[in-house]
Design a protein around this motif. Sequence first.
Motif, short mmCIF file in Angstrom:
data_model
loop_
_atom_site.label_atom_id
_atom_site.label_comp_id
_atom_site.label_asym_id
_atom_site.label_seq_id
_atom_site.Cartn_x
_atom_site.Cartn_y
_atom_site.Cartn_z
N GLY A 1 40.33 43.95 35.30
CA GLY A 1 39.46 44.82 36.10
C GLY A 1 38.43 44.03 36.89
O GLY A 1 38.25 44.25 38.09
N SER A 2 37.76 43.10 36.23
CA SER A 2 36.73 42.31 36.92
C SER A 2 37.34 41.25 37.83
O SER A 2 36.77 40.92 38.86
N SER A 3 38.51 40.73 37.45
CA SER A 3 39.18 39.73 38.29
C SER A 3 39.59 40.32 39.63
O SER A 3 39.54 39.63 40.66
N SER A 4 40.01 41.59 39.63
CA SER A 4 40.43 42.21 40.88
C SER A 4 39.27 42.30 41.88
O SER A 4 39.48 42.39 43.08
N ILE A 5 38.03 42.27 41.36
CA ILE A 5 36.84 42.24 42.22
C ILE A 5 36.46 40.81 42.57
O ILE A 5 36.22 40.47 43.74
N ALA A 6 36.43 39.93 41.54
CA ALA A 6 36.00 38.55 41.74
C ALA A 6 36.94 37.77 42.65
O ALA A 6 36.52 36.81 43.31
N MET A 7 38.23 38.15 42.70
CA MET A 7 39.20 37.44 43.54
C MET A 7 38.99 37.71 45.02
O MET A 7 39.50 36.99 45.87
N ILE A 8 38.20 38.75 45.32
CA ILE A 8 38.04 39.17 46.72
C ILE A 8 36.64 38.90 47.26
O ILE A 8 36.48 38.37 48.36
N PHE A 9 35.61 39.24 46.46
CA PHE A 9 34.24 39.15 46.96
C PHE A 9 33.47 38.03 46.25
O PHE A 9 33.59 37.88 45.02
N PRO A 10 32.65 37.26 46.98
CA PRO A 10 31.74 36.32 46.31
C PRO A 10 30.69 37.09 45.52
O PRO A 10 30.42 38.27 45.81
N ALA A 11 30.10 36.44 44.53
CA ALA A 11 29.19 37.12 43.59
C ALA A 11 28.05 37.85 44.30
O ALA A 11 27.68 38.97 43.93
N ASN A 12 27.48 37.24 45.35
CA ASN A 12 26.32 37.84 46.02
C ASN A 12 26.70 39.00 46.95
O ASN A 12 25.84 39.63 47.54
N LYS A 13 27.99 39.29 47.07
CA LYS A 13 28.44 40.39 47.92
C LYS A 13 28.97 41.58 47.11
O LYS A 13 29.47 42.55 47.67
N ILE A 14 28.87 41.48 45.78
CA ILE A 14 29.42 42.54 44.92
C ILE A 14 28.36 43.61 44.68
O ILE A 14 27.27 43.33 44.18
N ASP A 15 28.69 44.85 45.06
CA ASP A 15 27.83 45.99 44.75
C ASP A 15 28.17 46.45 43.34
O ASP A 15 29.32 46.75 43.04
N LEU A 16 27.17 46.55 42.47
CA LEU A 16 27.41 46.84 41.06
C LEU A 16 27.86 48.29 40.82
O LEU A 16 28.43 48.58 39.77
N SER A 17 27.61 49.17 41.77
CA SER A 17 28.04 50.57 41.63
C SER A 17 29.41 50.82 42.25
O SER A 17 30.19 51.63 41.75
N THR A 18 29.71 50.13 43.36
CA THR A 18 30.95 50.42 44.10
C THR A 18 31.87 49.20 44.18
O THR A 18 32.83 49.22 44.93
#
Length: 464
Positions: free
Chosen positions: A246-263
């Motif tokens: 679940g988290s990899s599918s987000i981390a593989m696309i966005f850098p950490a400072n571009k991740i919105d914690l709600s969406t």
Amino acid sequence: MNNTNNNITPIAFTALTISSIFTTSNLPTLATSGGHLIFYLILTAILFFIPLAIVVAGLSTTEGYGTNVFSWINYAFGNRIGLASTFWEWLQAIVMSIPMLYFVTGTFSYALSAPEMNSNSLYKALVCIFFYLFLVCLQITEPKFVIKIEAFGFWVCVIGPLIISFILGLIYILKVQSLPFSLNERNFIPSFKTKETLLTFVPFVLSLTGVEACGPFISKLKNINKDFPKAILIVIVTVIFTNLIGSSSIAMIFPANKIDLSTGFINAVDFLFRYFGIPLVFARLIAFFIVLGLLPKVSNWIISPALALQNSAADGLLPKYFIYENSIKTPTHILCYQSFLFVLLALLLSLSKSGNTAFLVAIYLDVAIYSCVYIFIFLSYIKLTFKNKNSKDIFNIPIYLKRAIGFLALFTMFFILVASFLPPSSIPKDEINLYLGILITCFTFVILIPFIFQIFYKNKKAVD
């Protein structure tokens, strides 16, 4: 130790434990660790989750200790601390509902194409309040309906989208052959010289909390010695795997400072669907499914601690007013107080300008409160090893190893408690004072309120 009233299978026990632990609301927060994701998951499992499972099993199957948090701590330290821990669990569940509903609201705003619902702090708070009160009303009127859709909601509406996004994410990475973070042996283990490395452990611990909820069901397994270790092994692997994909599918696309914690998660789904040319109507449909899958889980967080508090009232530790329940056995008075506190906290967090700031306050406050509960659980286990040296353990663990496990877990929780009060670097500088003010004020209130309440209640009983 076997119980003759066995009414739960190992498969049901495993599914119940997994659903009580895993929640998608933590995934964007975990994704901000990037290439260190696997390391943090494994280390947290070793330092926290496995010791907690062993401690819960040991306490739940030891004669006289009972099968829940109150009974364990009450047996070891008395009613005062036992009731305080029940209060903390109750209040922690209210706090935990905030980030879970932030995630639901962010996903819902995407499904409705209404970004203002997530970007405006006050709107977000009001939507969260609506969802919470809606779930409370369901618990008061139709609790069986929530139970019926909970299993379907979790395994189909939550796990299904996770698998889809992870598969699409892997195909995307293979095509573009690049990641937002470096992936090599040197970057697998983070540097422990920075404050951020210590802070990253906090949400990972939160992602593995909740196994103590399975305490009442352990003794109902047919063959505890054989079934429980196997079930916990499956739980560990499944929870780590689902958090990872679940988290990899987000981390593989966005850098950490571009991740919105709600969406963050639904943003990743949107990006992948756009990249592969899949109609976005399907992404919005997935968003609706996720909302449908998570609301019953939030509802479970609403009712379970309320029932625990009601049991304390039934034991005479709280006023009889809290025992009241309606015709379908729902503790309505407790839920009314609970709703008031949730509304108050949601509106308080809406004062922050950044959605990520409010999310992080809720996450770190939740972990700080939960840490206090776990500290007393582990202290109860350690006390058991000294008080009842000959007590039988389902794992047949030597006494010195039991103590080592207890002290390792206790040290971990003290470390997590301290780390919870360090402001993350992602908090805007002009909001650090607000962040710490809300965090420290709310934590102090939560920790002290059960003791203050007990003093007044004891004095009132004496006068009466």
